[in-house]
Design an enzyme around this catalytic site. Structure first.
Site, PDB file in Angstrom:
ATOM      1  N   HIS A 124       2.576   3.586  -9.056  1.00  9.78           N
ATOM      2  CA  HIS A 124       2.352   2.166  -9.365  1.00  9.78           C
ATOM      3  C   HIS A 124       3.551   1.586 -10.123  1.00  9.78           C
ATOM      4  O   HIS A 124       3.916   0.428  -9.915  1.00  9.78           O
ATOM      5  CB  HIS A 124       1.061   1.986 -10.161  1.00  9.78           C
ATOM      6  CG  HIS A 124      -0.178   2.367  -9.393  1.00  9.78           C
ATOM      7  ND1 HIS A 124      -0.392   1.962  -8.096  1.00  9.78           N
ATOM      8  CD2 HIS A 124      -1.255   3.127  -9.721  1.00  9.78           C
ATOM      9  CE1 HIS A 124      -1.550   2.449  -7.666  1.00  9.78           C
ATOM     10  NE2 HIS A 124      -2.093   3.160  -8.631  1.00  9.78           N
ATOM     11  N   ASP A 140       0.833  -1.214   0.000  1.00  6.91           N
ATOM     12  CA  ASP A 140       0.000   0.000   0.000  1.00  6.91           C
ATOM     13  C   ASP A 140       0.867   1.263   0.000  1.00  6.91           C
ATOM     14  O   ASP A 140       1.988   1.251   0.505  1.00  6.91           O
ATOM     15  CB  ASP A 140      -0.911  -0.019   1.241  1.00  6.91           C
ATOM     16  CG  ASP A 140      -2.088   0.932   1.114  1.00  6.91           C
ATOM     17  OD1 ASP A 140      -2.344   1.433  -0.001  1.00  6.91           O
ATOM     18  OD2 ASP A 140      -2.752   1.178   2.140  1.00  6.91           O
ATOM     19  N   LEU A 185      10.407 -20.570  -5.199  1.00  9.07           N
ATOM     20  CA  LEU A 185       9.408 -19.678  -4.590  1.00  9.07           C
ATOM     21  C   LEU A 185       8.069 -19.774  -5.326  1.00  9.07           C
ATOM     22  O   LEU A 185       8.038 -19.796  -6.554  1.00  9.07           O
ATOM     23  CB  LEU A 185       9.938 -18.233  -4.685  1.00  9.07           C
ATOM     24  CG  LEU A 185       8.968 -17.128  -4.248  1.00  9.07           C
ATOM     25  CD1 LEU A 185       8.786 -17.134  -2.730  1.00  9.07           C
ATOM     26  CD2 LEU A 185       9.485 -15.757  -4.710  1.00  9.07           C
TER      27      LEU A 185
HETATM   28  C1  IPE Z   1      -5.411  -2.582  -0.274  1.00  8.11           C
HETATM   29  O1  IPE Z   1      -5.087  -1.245  -0.411  1.00  8.11           O
HETATM   30  C2  IPE Z   1      -5.382  -3.271  -1.613  1.00  8.11           C
HETATM   31  C3  IPE Z   1      -4.075  -3.372  -2.256  1.00  8.11           C
HETATM   32  C4  IPE Z   1      -2.926  -3.066  -1.721  1.00  8.11           C
HETATM   33  C5  IPE Z   1      -4.105  -3.905  -3.587  1.00  8.11           C
HETATM   34  P1  IPE Z   1      -6.198  -0.113  -0.561  1.00  8.11           P
HETATM   35  O2  IPE Z   1      -5.459   1.167  -0.699  1.00  8.11           O
HETATM   36  O3  IPE Z   1      -7.154  -0.481  -1.638  1.00  8.11           O
HETATM   37  O4  IPE Z   1      -6.953  -0.216   0.826  1.00  8.11           O
HETATM   38  P2  IPE Z   1      -7.797   0.858   1.649  1.00  8.11           P
HETATM   39  O5  IPE Z   1      -8.816   1.428   0.713  1.00  8.11           O
HETATM   40  O6  IPE Z   1      -6.854   1.905   2.123  1.00  8.11           O
HETATM   41  O7  IPE Z   1      -8.388   0.075   2.778  1.00  8.11           O
HETATM   42  C1  IPE Z   2      -1.459   0.374  -3.433  1.00  8.08           C
HETATM   43  O1  IPE Z   2      -1.240   1.737  -3.433  1.00  8.08           O
HETATM   44  C2  IPE Z   2      -1.733  -0.185  -4.811  1.00  8.08           C
HETATM   45  C3  IPE Z   2      -3.154  -0.514  -5.062  1.00  8.08           C
HETATM   46  C4  IPE Z   2      -4.116  -0.519  -4.194  1.00  8.08           C
HETATM   47  C5  IPE Z   2      -3.488  -0.886  -6.427  1.00  8.08           C
HETATM   48  P1  IPE Z   2      -2.458   2.776  -3.447  1.00  8.08           P
HETATM   49  O2  IPE Z   2      -2.812   3.030  -4.872  1.00  8.08           O
HETATM   50  O3  IPE Z   2      -3.567   2.291  -2.589  1.00  8.08           O
HETATM   51  O4  IPE Z   2      -1.763   4.056  -2.828  1.00  8.08           O
HETATM   52  P2  IPE Z   2      -2.393   5.020  -1.719  1.00  8.08           P
HETATM   53  O5  IPE Z   2      -2.864   4.155  -0.600  1.00  8.08           O
HETATM   54  O6  IPE Z   2      -3.514   5.761  -2.378  1.00  8.08           O
HETATM   55  O7  IPE Z   2      -1.261   5.910  -1.323  1.00  8.08           O
HETATM   56 MG    MG Z   3      -4.015   2.489  -0.630  1.00  8.68          MG
END
Ligand code: IPE
Ligand code: IPE
Ligand code: MG
Length: 253
Positions: free
Chosen positions: A45, A28, A139
């Site tokens: 990303h 995240d 792995l």
């Molecule tokens: C969880 O992250 C999903 C992934 C890392 C793919 P999100 O950014 O979607 O989660 P919330 O919305 O903060 O709970």
């Molecule tokens: C995690 O990073 C990747 C996905 C959920 C696809 P985020 O895109 O959720 O990044 P933040 O949480 O908005 O910083």
């Molecule tokens: Mg996120």
């Protein structure tokens, strides 16, 4: 589920680092990483994929047997269309750029999540990656893509209900093992450790059943900044945890 014995590595000055057999990672903070640098979320990303490559290498080098990475959740469909398309294309690009190296490194890839809702070409790609790496014995990289823990349990329930309706299974014979073998992760031991980056402290629908006894380590770094030093800090924290599984004494895995 039963699991292989965990590996311990002597890493001075860290003593006796415990390495999980199955590591879960909620990757995240890509968007916040980008925002902090005045970049677009999509650039976060792209950097996130680089951190994923590093993680795979670390898991190989330190002897993690299975790693599950959360890369797109069933709730991420609420994001802007362009971001969703970008993330989907990133999966295609990752396969195109990294599949040969994964094969060379003996990595087996499994992609877990709902296939319905995905374009047919993406489903073909996923099937192809799984088939081309199926015989690998190193792995296991499990990519949770279009994944939701509640959806997984719902799908498992549907499979079991079909077996009951067909007369192949009696309701009294349904056990935890019946549910485990109906999950997307069948055959893979539960994760002993789940890491979440970016300072958020929640599960966000990741591996709900499998996380029943996982240790959680939350780190402040956004996912693109997660490197070997972060990985070792997390393993050190995990190594100091007392895992009691409802008993009174710590049990080593
Ligand atoms: C969880 O992250 C999903 C992934 C890392 C793919 P999100 O950014 O979607 O989660 P919330 O919305 O903060 O709970
Ligand atoms: C995690 O990073 C990747 C996905 C959920 C696809 P985020 O895109 O959720 O990044 P933040 O949480 O908005 O910083
Ligand atoms: Mg996120």
């Amino acid at each position: 589920m039963s699991s292989e014995p965990a590996i311990t590595i002597d890493t001075a000055p860290l003593s006796r680092l415990r390495v999980p057999v199955h590591l879960g990672v909620i990757m995240d903070g890509n968007g916040r990483w980008a925002k902090a640098r005045g970049k677009r979320r999509t650039e976060g990303h792209i950097e996130g994929v680089k951190a994923l490559r590093t993680l795979v290498e670390l898991c190989i080098n330190y002897g993690v047997r299975n790693v599950t990475v959360f890369s797109f959740s069933s709730e991420n469909w609420t994001r802007p269309r362009e971001e969703i398309t970008f993330i989907f294309n990133l999966l295609r690009r990752f396969v195109a750029s990294d599949l040969q190296k994964l094969i060379r490194n003996n990595v087996r890839v499994r992609i877990i999540g709902a296939r319905s809702g995905l374009e047919a070409s993406l489903v073909r790609l996923i099937d192809d990656v799984e088939a081309k790496t199926a015989i690998n014995t190193g792995l296991t990289l499990i990519v949770a893509f279009n994944y939701g823990g509640k959806a997984e349990i719902t799908d498992a329930t549907r499979l079991i209900a079909r077996e009951v309706a067909a007369g192949r299974l009696h309701p009294d014979d349904i056990t935890e093992a019946t549910i485990e073998r109906s999950l997307y992760t069948h055959g893979i031991p539960d994760p002993e450790l789940i890491i979440r980056t970016s300072g958020e402290q929640r599960i966000s629908n990741f591996l709900l059943w499998q996380a029943a006894y996982s240790e959680f380590v939350f780190v402040e770094e956004n996912w693109p900044d997660f490197d070997e030093a972060s990985f070792l800090r997390v393993l050190q924290t995990f190594s100091l945890r007392d895992r009691r599984f409802g008993g009174v004494e710590a049990k080593l895995p």
